[in-house]
Design a protein around this motif. Structure first.
Motif, PDB file in Angstrom:
ATOM      1  N   GLU A  61       0.794  -1.212  -0.070  1.00 46.90           N
ATOM      2  CA  GLU A  61      -0.051  -0.268   0.087  1.00 46.90           C
ATOM      3  C   GLU A  61       0.948   1.411   0.011  1.00 46.90           C
ATOM      4  N   ALA A  62       1.922   1.337   0.778  1.00 52.95           N
ATOM      5  CA  ALA A  62       2.695   2.402   0.797  1.00 52.95           C
ATOM      6  C   ALA A  62       3.341   2.355  -0.701  1.00 52.95           C
ATOM      7  N   GLU A  63       3.744   1.512  -1.295  1.00 52.10           N
ATOM      8  CA  GLU A  63       4.476   1.618  -2.742  1.00 52.10           C
ATOM      9  C   GLU A  63       3.208   2.276  -3.791  1.00 52.10           C
ATOM     10  N   ARG A  64       1.918   1.955  -3.387  1.00 49.43           N
ATOM     11  CA  ARG A  64       0.926   2.480  -4.358  1.00 49.43           C
ATOM     12  C   ARG A  64       0.826   3.795  -3.984  1.00 49.43           C
ATOM     13  N   GLY A  65       0.840   4.190  -2.782  1.00 50.24           N
ATOM     14  CA  GLY A  65       0.721   5.866  -2.395  1.00 50.24           C
ATOM     15  C   GLY A  65       1.805   6.613  -3.124  1.00 50.24           C
ATOM     16  N   TYR A  66       3.068   6.137  -3.179  1.00 45.39           N
ATOM     17  CA  TYR A  66       4.053   6.819  -3.809  1.00 45.39           C
ATOM     18  C   TYR A  66       3.995   6.784  -5.243  1.00 45.39           C
TER      19      TYR A  66
END
Length: 466
Positions: free
Chosen positions: A354-359
């Motif tokens: 999810e963090a990767e998706r945000g960036y």
């Protein structure tokens, strides 16, 4: 029964609207038609204005003023050729009517022929008794040309002719700001206030100029004078509250923001600022209450969602922070500030995908800060997505060429993929750019750093630099 003055003014309008409902045809003199049309134009009721013009001209076919009002509507509707044709007819009858030149200027302006429009307005200026309106129009044409000095001078003449035309004053300040003439703006406002000492707008604008210069004591005095001039002036209380915040007088700031809520409906801005003050005072419950009121009052105000998210993030309550940033994203999924926080919070919660998706969404929305590329890369490394991490960095290098942080990561990634030639190439680049950053390899790629060939290359370069 005797009619009041207001009822007399509204009587032709009432008769006209009654006529439209019954399909009866009643007679109005040309001046009554003009007043009816002006009323509809001022209230944005173009269809009714057109009906009034059509009926007016059927009853008064020679009325120049009604024809000019028809031209005004045609210009508004971008029917410029039709409007020009009527203006040429009027010109043959009444060439000294300044409204002809004003409408011709409007047509030229619509065609982006602003210099020609200015020439027309200069002619109108020689004929008119209402100089303020023409100077205002001249100012706007110069703004279209981005000639801010001439725009400023014309708005100043407009304000001289009508010292209550505050739109002209706002435009003068806009020109001063664009030209970065802070002291000139202050001198002008002081001169204006010498002539108009009870102008709340003048004091308000002066306070904003001092605020921008961080001269908070003078800004505070100016806003106080604005409030003395008009104690219901909400803008002055809001600006005064901002100054008091800067001075650390938080309780007084809260008082001023609260006054605005007593004067009119509460605003999201006031709730937000009150929340910020309470947070600085360590009164967390009151801060949170006002932040929640902020987003309730205006769900589209991103500063409200950011404030409440950051509040929980600072408290290390990442799950609550994630809850609120998710709500914000559901309202506006195109806001890059939300996605950056979404990524950072998920990173703290070890929700790496999810963090990767945000960036990734932050980058898709145009946030090309180096930090965004780097953080996405490091998460992709943790996820074992080495090819995706390389593609991410190759895009980043287009924006940040010759950046050691990117080169070290590319080196490690290529070594991980057993592409030694590329790994060595980027390692050499990285060492030339900044040899002290070699710890990136050590931290992100410990197995690569453990290789004798890599360590020897780093030691050799460090030795040659010493």
């Amino acid at each position: 029964m005797q009619l009041s003055h207001n009822e007399e003014n509204n009587f032709p309008l009432t008769r006209f609207e009654s006529m439209l409902k019954t399909n009866d045809v009643l007679f109005f003199d040309s001046e009554e038609f003009e007043n009816i049309i002006h009323h509809y134009l001022e209230n944005g009721k173009i269809t009714l204005a057109k009906k009034a013009v059509k009926l007016g001209l059927s009853q008064h076919p020679t009325s120049v003023n009604l024809k000019l009002l028809r031209v005004e509507i045609l210009v508004f509707e971008d029917k410029l050729d039709q409007a020009e044709g009527i203006l040429n007819e009027i010109y043959q009858l009444e060439s000294s009517n300044e409204e002809i030149y004003i409408q011709k200027a409007n047509i030229l302006s619509k065609k982006d022929l602003h210099q020609e429009a200015i020439h027309m307005l200069e002619t109108a200026l020689e004929l008119t008794y209402d100089e303020a309106d023409v100077y205002s129009l001249l100012g706007m044409e110069y703004l279209f040309l981005e000639d801010f000095e001439n725009a400023k001078q014309n708005f100043m003449k407009c304000l001289e002719a009508d010292e209550e035309d505050y739109s002209a004053l706002y435009n003068i300040m806009y020109c001063f700001d664009f030209l970065e003439q802070k002291q000139g703006a202050i001198d002008y406002l002081n001169s204006f206030l010498d002539r108009n000492p009870y102008s709340e707008v003048g004091w308000h604008q002066l306070g904003k100029q001092y605020f921008d210069l961080k001269n908070f004591s003078k800004a505070l005095s100016a806003f106080d004078f604005a409030i003395i001039s008009d104690d219901t002036f909400i803008g002055a209380y809001l600006e005064k509250g901002k100054v008091l915040e800067k001075l650390g007088r938080l309780n007084e700031a809260i008082e001023n923001y609260t006054i605005t809520m007593d004067l009119d409906d509460p605003t999201s801005f006031a709730y937000l600022r009150i929340g910020k003050c309470y947070e600085k005072l360590g009164l967390d419950e009151l801060a949170l209450k006002n932040y929640r009121q902020t987003v309730h009052e205006d769900p589209l105000l991103d500063k409200g969602w950011i404030a409440i998210t950051d509040f929980f993030y600072k408290k290390a309550n990442y799950r609550k922070a994630l809850y609120y940033i998710n709500k914000a994203i559901n309202i506006d999924g195109e806001n890059v500030l939300y996605w950056k926080r979404y990524a950072r919070i998920n990173n703290k919660l070890q929700n790496l995908e999810e963090a990767e998706r945000g960036y990734r969404r932050s980058l898709e929305l145009g946030n090309y800060e180096l930090e965004t590329w780097i953080k996405r890369c490091d998460i992709l490394i943790d996820l074992g997505e080495y090819d995706a991490a390389i593609q991410n960095l190759l895009q980043a290098i287009e924006f940040y060429p010759e950046t050691a942080e990117i080169e070290y990561r590319l080196s490690g990634l290529y070594f991980m993929l057993h592409e030694a030639e590329k790994g060595n190439f980027h390692l050499n680049n990285a060492l030339k750019m900044d040899s002290e950053y070699y710890f990136i390899i050590e931290e992100l790629f410990p197995d690569i750093f453990a290789r004798k060939s890599v360590r020897d290359k780093i030691k050799l370069h460090l030795k040659s630099c010493s």
